[in-house]
Enzyme design. Structure first.
Site, PDB file in Angstrom:
ATOM      1  N   ASP A 514       1.787   7.328  -1.845  1.00 41.18           N
ATOM      2  CA  ASP A 514       0.422   6.810  -2.032  1.00 41.18           C
ATOM      3  C   ASP A 514      -0.319   7.543  -3.153  1.00 41.18           C
ATOM      4  O   ASP A 514      -1.478   7.936  -2.999  1.00 41.18           O
ATOM      5  CB  ASP A 514      -0.375   6.912  -0.721  1.00 41.18           C
ATOM      6  CG  ASP A 514       0.119   5.929   0.335  1.00 41.18           C
ATOM      7  OD1 ASP A 514       1.245   5.413   0.168  1.00 41.18           O
ATOM      8  OD2 ASP A 514      -0.593   5.686   1.302  1.00 41.18           O
ATOM      9  N   ASP A 541       5.188   3.579  -1.945  1.00 38.65           N
ATOM     10  CA  ASP A 541       3.951   2.793  -2.060  1.00 38.65           C
ATOM     11  C   ASP A 541       2.957   3.473  -3.000  1.00 38.65           C
ATOM     12  O   ASP A 541       1.756   3.505  -2.746  1.00 38.65           O
ATOM     13  CB  ASP A 541       3.300   2.618  -0.682  1.00 38.65           C
ATOM     14  CG  ASP A 541       4.213   1.930   0.307  1.00 38.65           C
ATOM     15  OD1 ASP A 541       5.072   1.146  -0.109  1.00 38.65           O
ATOM     16  OD2 ASP A 541       4.072   2.191   1.521  1.00 38.65           O
TER      17      ASP A 541
END
Length: 687
Positions: A514, A541
């Protein structure tokens, strides 16, 4: 597109006959000045030359700057009015007029019929507005005797008719026949049916600079007569994934080629036949250029003269020639120039070629002059921390505030609140790595006040909630130690944006899981982010959120996990229905990880919200072998096939052809998924 591998003939040819012509048809960002518009004329905004910004009055360098044939240099339409066009009819109206004009193309113009080349007349500047000026399915023709023409900052693309070596369709991006004093600069020319640039029939006093030429059989052909009168300068161009005419210069009296970057990417269906070619009686000086993987990088006819100096050849093979009996000549006899070192050419040209956001645009003045606040951890600035400088910005400030951060590592968290727009955080070092803002909070990290954990969004090292934010020339990182804290949630954001018109230029955003959260202020609000000339580093991600976000001309670097394994996901969009999501364009995805171990993305339905319609498009991007052959996957019970995931004309070992597991955009779909479509009328520019 599947194309045959090219063979090098003993003498490659590029002359051809035509029965008819198609009718009707140094790395420095130029700062946009303030353009005071006057009255409206013919439905178009007008400006006098006296109020024009720097790009509208710019003049060519190289041979196009030489006074000759009754023309003193090349400055285009600067003596005329400035008009903005958005339709083919208006573009033709002003390009073919007898009066001088600066013509700003503000949007995508699709040519009809396909292949039409607009006949440009003398004393014209045709310039794209930032990165939004696109000409699709056609181009420009500069004919006999036409002079003082500038074609600048445009994307001219997609007249391709499905045949690689097309003998039937003469659809060029730019064709010149007997013209003089022409400057072709900072354009992106690609995927046409014939050549990208044709300089024919003794066209002379031509400069071609800082362009991207790609995805075409024939890049740049020069010649088509037995005369040897043309003088041409070609510098700082990025010529990649083209088979021939890179360029081919036939019977050119003085051909000065310097600081060009020629690249043949391995593992693609496009293979170079040759690089720079001196033909006929050409006299060529070739200096300080870089040839990467090109077959037969430099060739000459026995009748030509070709002198080389300072060039670099990496992974090339075949013919590499110089020599000839012609007289040596020095370009400085004709014009001043300074060649960059060849070692710098790949980075200079890859980051600087093609359309620039600051050309063709007008700056809207704020209500007060910009303010600069300095930060230095050693006490030599106004503030010792970046957050202290942000705190000093007045609430609801109307003017740009530049926070100039001196080199060093600033271990702190920074938040730019929503009531402090127009803030720029800029490193003042020589490069992105000199100024670093870094911290190590994670989603599961306990807050010092005991009120709970930070959560994913709250873990950000730098959080931006204010519109019109800019960051440049620095690194933003999150160095949370995953291995030491396997007992808590691992998401650790380096940069979170939750605002509109966020411009990230020449930055590094680095983390693990992230890394880069591209969000909006709320689900119903637009949040546009434009990142260029930058690096994003992570593994899971690590580019995610619901913003309308573009990562353009950048490098996405894949990292191994904390335990040394290779597995991850590049994007996790959570786009609201009816909005655009994440666009990765003209970039590179690479990293020291295992082959076929990373997905390009998966759909993040944040909070289980089934109304979301996540979108990631990856186009015109080089993918390393790390990308899986089926590059999209499901997430939390939601199928990627129910959302919007697609590719278009990617290259490299990680690219692949269309299948049920690998959707590819059609040309028509891709025309609606360009950078300009994501920007939706916003032109990012330095201020």
């Amino acid at each position: 597109m599947t194309t045959p591998r090219a063979r090098v003939p003993a003498r490659a040819r590029h002359r051809r006959s035509r029965t008819a012509l198609a009718t009707g048809i140094p790395l420095a960002v130029v700062a946009a000045g303030v353009l005071g518009y006057g009255t409206f004329y013919g439905g178009q905004q007008q400006a006098s030359a006296a109020t024009a910004p720097a790009w509208a009055t710019a003049a060519a360098d190289g041979f196009a700057s030489v006074n000759a044939l009754g023309q003193n240099g090349t400055y285009g339409g600067r003596d005329g009015q400035t008009v903005t066009v958005r339709t083919q009819a208006d573009l033709e109206k002003y390009a073919t007029a007898s009066e001088p004009y600066v013509i700003v193309v503000a949007g995508t113009i699709t040519m009809s019929p396909v292949g039409k080349e607009i006949k440009v007349q003398s004393d014209k500047t045709i310039v794209g507005s930032g990165t939004s000026g696109h000409i699709v399915g056609g181009g420009f023709f500069v004919g006999q005797g036409v002079h003082n023409v500038i074609l600048r900052n445009l994307t001219i693309r997609d007249a391709y008719q499905g045949v690689w070596n097309d003998k039937e369709h003469d659809y060029d991006a730019v064709q010149m026949d007997g013209a003089h004093h022409v400057w072709i600069d900072h354009n992106d020319l690609r995927h046409m049916a014939d050549g990208l640039i044709d300089s024919r029939k003794d066209t002379t006093y031509l400069t071609v600079s800082w362009n991207k030429l790609s995805q075409d059989n024939k890049a740049f052909g020069i010649g088509w007569t037995e005369n040897t009168t043309a003088d041409i300068t070609i510098h700082h161009n990025w010529i990649r994934e083209t088979e021939q005419r890179n360029p081919s210069t036939d019977n050119v009296a003085h051909a000065h080629l310097y600081n060009n970057y020629l690249e043949d990417e391995p593992g693609t269906t496009i293979t170079s036949s040759y690089g720079n070619y001196a033909r006929g009686a050409t006299s060529m000086l070739l200096e300080n250029s870089w040839f990467q993987g090109v077959n037969n990088p430099v060739i000459r006819d026995t009748t030509a003269t070709l002198r080389q100096r300072g060039n670099v050849f990496s992974g090339t093979s075949g013919r590499n020639e110089s020599g000839g009996s012609g007289t040596a000549w020095d370009p400085r006899t004709y014009y001043p120039y300074t060649a960059d070192p060849a070692a710098n050419v790949p980075s200079l040209v890859k980051s600087g070629a093609g359309p620039r956001s600051s050309i063709g645009t007008t700056a809207t003045p704020l209500t007060a002059a910009a303010t600069t606040l300095t930060v230095a951890k050693d006490g030599t600035g106004q503030y010792k921390t970046v957050q202290a400088a942000v705190n000093a910005v007045p609430a609801n400030n109307a003017a740009r505030v530049v926070i100039a951060v001196k080199p060093g590592t600033y271990r702190e968290t920074v938040k730019v609140p929503a009531n402090k727009p127009h803030v720029t955080i800029q490193g003042t070092g020589a490069g992105r790595k000199d100024t670093v803002i870094v911290y190590n909070n994670a989603s599961g990290t306990q807050k010092p006040d005991g009120s709970g954990t930070y959560g994913t969004g709250g873990s950000a090292t730098v959080a931006v909630e204010a519109d019109d934010f800019q960051a440049r020339n620095l690194t933003i990182g999150n160095d949370f130690d995953e291995a030491a804290h396997q007992d808590i949630a691992q998401q650790a954001v380096a940069l979170r944006t939750a605002a509109d018109k966020v411009f990230l230029d020449s930055v590094i955003v680095e983390g693990d899981q992230d890394t880069l959260l591209l969000d909006t202020a709320s689900k119903d609000k637009l949040g546009r982010v434009y990142m260029t000339n930058s690096y994003v580093i992570g593994n899971v991600d690590f580019i995610f959120g619901r913003a309308t976000a573009i990562i353009d001309r950048s490098v996405i670097t894949l990292k191994k996990r904390w335990n040394g394994t290779s597995a991850g996901y590049v994007t996790a969009p959570s786009t609201a229905a009816g909005r655009r999501g994440i666009l990765i364009a003209n970039s590179t995805v690479t990293g020291d990880v295992s082959d076929r171990s990373f997905y390009l993305g998966r759909p993040w339905h944040a909070g289980g919200d089934a109304t979301l319609d996540p979108q990631t498009t990856v186009r015109n991007t080089t993918l390393s072998a790390a990308i899986r052959t089926a590059p999209w996957t499901d997430m939390s019970g939601f199928s990627w096939k129910d959302d919007r995931f697609a590719e278009y004309r990617n290259t490299g070992a990680g690219s692949g052809s269309a299948s049920g597991d690998r959707p590819q955009l059609t040309d028509a779909q891709a025309a609606d998924q360009e950078v300009a479509d994501w920007l939706a009328g916003w032109t990012p520019s330095a201020s």
